[in-house]
Write an enzyme that holds these catalytic residues in place. Structure first.
Site, PDB file in Angstrom:
ATOM      1  N   HIS A 294       0.834  -1.205   0.000  1.00 42.30           N
ATOM      2  CA  HIS A 294       0.000   0.000   0.000  1.00 42.30           C
ATOM      3  C   HIS A 294       0.868   1.254   0.000  1.00 42.30           C
ATOM      4  O   HIS A 294       0.621   2.190  -0.766  1.00 42.30           O
ATOM      5  CB  HIS A 294      -0.915  -0.020   1.229  1.00 42.30           C
ATOM      6  CG  HIS A 294      -1.762   1.200   1.384  1.00 42.30           C
ATOM      7  ND1 HIS A 294      -3.027   1.310   0.834  1.00 42.30           N
ATOM      8  CD2 HIS A 294      -1.526   2.372   2.033  1.00 42.30           C
ATOM      9  CE1 HIS A 294      -3.531   2.494   1.137  1.00 42.30           C
ATOM     10  NE2 HIS A 294      -2.638   3.155   1.868  1.00 42.30           N
ATOM     11  N   GLU A 295       1.893   1.285   0.851  1.00 51.91           N
ATOM     12  CA  GLU A 295       2.730   2.474   0.946  1.00 51.91           C
ATOM     13  C   GLU A 295       3.581   2.659  -0.307  1.00 51.91           C
ATOM     14  O   GLU A 295       3.739   3.784  -0.804  1.00 51.91           O
ATOM     15  CB  GLU A 295       3.616   2.400   2.197  1.00 51.91           C
ATOM     16  CG  GLU A 295       2.856   2.338   3.504  1.00 51.91           C
ATOM     17  CD  GLU A 295       1.839   3.456   3.683  1.00 51.91           C
ATOM     18  OE1 GLU A 295       2.015   4.540   3.092  1.00 51.91           O
ATOM     19  OE2 GLU A 295       0.846   3.229   4.416  1.00 51.91           O
TER      20      GLU A 295
ATOM     21  N   HIS B   9       1.531   4.238  -3.000  1.00 50.37           N
ATOM     22  CA  HIS B   9       1.426   5.698  -2.899  1.00 50.37           C
ATOM     23  C   HIS B   9       2.612   6.372  -3.587  1.00 50.37           C
ATOM     24  O   HIS B   9       2.452   7.361  -4.317  1.00 50.37           O
ATOM     25  CB  HIS B   9       1.398   6.122  -1.426  1.00 50.37           C
ATOM     26  CG  HIS B   9       0.048   6.045  -0.778  1.00 50.37           C
ATOM     27  ND1 HIS B   9      -1.081   6.600  -1.337  1.00 50.37           N
ATOM     28  CD2 HIS B   9      -0.340   5.502   0.412  1.00 50.37           C
ATOM     29  CE1 HIS B   9      -2.116   6.397  -0.530  1.00 50.37           C
ATOM     30  NE2 HIS B   9      -1.690   5.724   0.525  1.00 50.37           N
TER      31      HIS B   9
ATOM     32  N   GLU C  17      -6.332   6.475  -1.505  1.00 54.28           N
ATOM     33  CA  GLU C  17      -6.227   5.330  -0.601  1.00 54.28           C
ATOM     34  C   GLU C  17      -6.775   4.063  -1.265  1.00 54.28           C
ATOM     35  O   GLU C  17      -6.189   2.980  -1.161  1.00 54.28           O
ATOM     36  CB  GLU C  17      -6.978   5.614   0.704  1.00 54.28           C
ATOM     37  CG  GLU C  17      -6.383   6.730   1.538  1.00 54.28           C
ATOM     38  CD  GLU C  17      -4.942   6.462   1.928  1.00 54.28           C
ATOM     39  OE1 GLU C  17      -4.599   5.303   2.224  1.00 54.28           O
ATOM     40  OE2 GLU C  17      -4.145   7.422   1.932  1.00 54.28           O
TER      41      GLU C  17
END
Length: 275
Positions: free
Chosen positions: A136-137, A140, A201
C-alpha cells in the site's frame, strides 16, 4: 461574456489541461509536481525525520521491513517492465526504515521513502501482514500521490482566488463575497479534496495488493489485516464523507473483491503460491 464567466472558464480550462495518466491503472489523474522538483524536497524531509526519531536497525523486525520492501520494489519493476515503462523508477531512492513509535501507522514519501512504526507490527502480525501494508505504501510512492496532493492544493487555492476575484468583479456586497468564499472553502474540501484523498487510498489498496501478490504474499491477508485495524480502533472512526480515508468496512469489502484479481495478476508472472 461576463468577466466573471471568463475568469472561471479560463481557470477550469487550465485545470482540466493539467492531467496525466496513471501507468498502472490507465486512468487520468491530476498531473503531479515534477519528480525533479518533488524528490529533493521529500528526501530532505525524510532525512530530517530520521534524524529526529529513533530508527531501529539490526533487529529481526527492521531486517524484515527492508526485505519485504525489496521484494515489493522488485515486483513493481517487473510490472513496469511488462507494461512498457522500465524507466519509471529512475530517480527513486528506496529506503525502508522502522521507527520506534507506538502509533499504528506506516507512510511513504515521494521517491520511495518508507517508514513503519513499531506500533503497527502487532496489527501486521507477520511478514505477510507487513507486505500488505508495504504494498500500500509503495503504491502511494509509485502513483505519485504526494505530488498529486500538492498539485490539488495549488489548484484549490488558484480556483479559490478565481472565485474571490469573480465575486469582486461582479460587484457583490462584501457579506455576499464572504459567504461565497466560505461556501467554496467547505465545498472544495468536502466535495473535492477529501474524496480525492480517499480515491488515492482506494487506488493504493488495489495497486498495493497486486504488488504483494506478485511478490509472493497472500492477498487474502488484505481484508484480514483491515479487520484487525478496525478491531484496534474499537469500531470508532470519522464519518467517511469527512475523512481522508475510506471507512474500514469499505476497505475490507473492497480488498475481499480485489484478492482473486490480485492472484490472477500474479499468475501472469508465474506466481501461484503465496506465503
Amino acid at each position: 461574456m461576463k468577466k466573471t464567466t471568463i475568469i472561471l472558464a479560463l481557470t477550469v480550462t487550465l485545470f482540466l489541461s493539467s492531467c496525466a495518466t496513471n501507468v498502472f491503472t490507465g486512468k487520468k489523474t491530476l498531473k503531479p509536481i515534477a519528480n525533479d522538483r518533488l524528490f529533493p524536497m521529500a528526501f530532505s524531509q525524510y532525512d530530517q525525520f530520521l534524524d529526529e526519531n529513533k530508527v531501529i536497525t539490526g533487529t529481526p523486525d527492521s531486517k524484515m521491513i527492508a526485505t519485504v520492501g525489496g521484494k515489493i520494489k522488485t515486483a513493481a519493476q517487473r510490472w513496469l517492465n511488462a507494461i512498457g515503462h522500465p524507466e519509471y523508477l529512475e530517480g527513486y531512492e528506496w529506503e525502508y526504515n522502522l521507527v520506534n513509535d507506538p502509533a499504528v501507522n506506516a507512510w511513504a514519501m515521494p521517491g520511495g521513502k518508507i517508514v513503519f512504526y513499531t506500533g503497527i507490527l502487532p496489527i501486521c502480525q507477520d511478514e505477510t501482514g507487513v507486505a500488505i501494508v508495504m504494498g500500500h505504501e509503495v503504491a502511494h510512492a509509485l502513483a505519485n500521490h504526494g505530488g498529486q496532493r500538492m498539485s490539488a492544493s495549488q489548484w484549490q487555492s488558484i480556483i479559490g482566488t478565481g472565485v474571490a476575484v469573480g465575486s469582486q468583479v461582479a460587484g457583490l456586497e462584501s457579506g455576499t463575497q464572504n459567504l461565497i468564499n466560505q461556501a467554496y472553502g467547505v465545498g472544495s474540501q468536502v466535495g473535492g479534496m477529501l474524496p480525492f484523498s480517499r480515491s488515492h487510498e482506494t487506488e493504493a489498496d488495489k495497486i498495493g495488493l497486486y504488488l504483494a501478490a506478485m511478490a509472493g504474499y497472500n492477498p487474502d491477508e488484505g481484508a484480514l489485516l483491515w479487520g484487525r485495524m478496525k478491531a484496534n480502533s474499537g469500531g470508532q472512526s470519522t464519518p467517511q464523507i469527512l475523512s481522508t480515508h475510506p471507512s474500514n468496512d469499505s476497505r475490507i469489502a473492497n480488498l475481499k473483491e480485489l484478492a482473486p484479481l490480485a492472484k490472477a495478476e500474479a499468475a501472469k508472472y508465474g506466481v501461484t503460491s503465496f506465503k
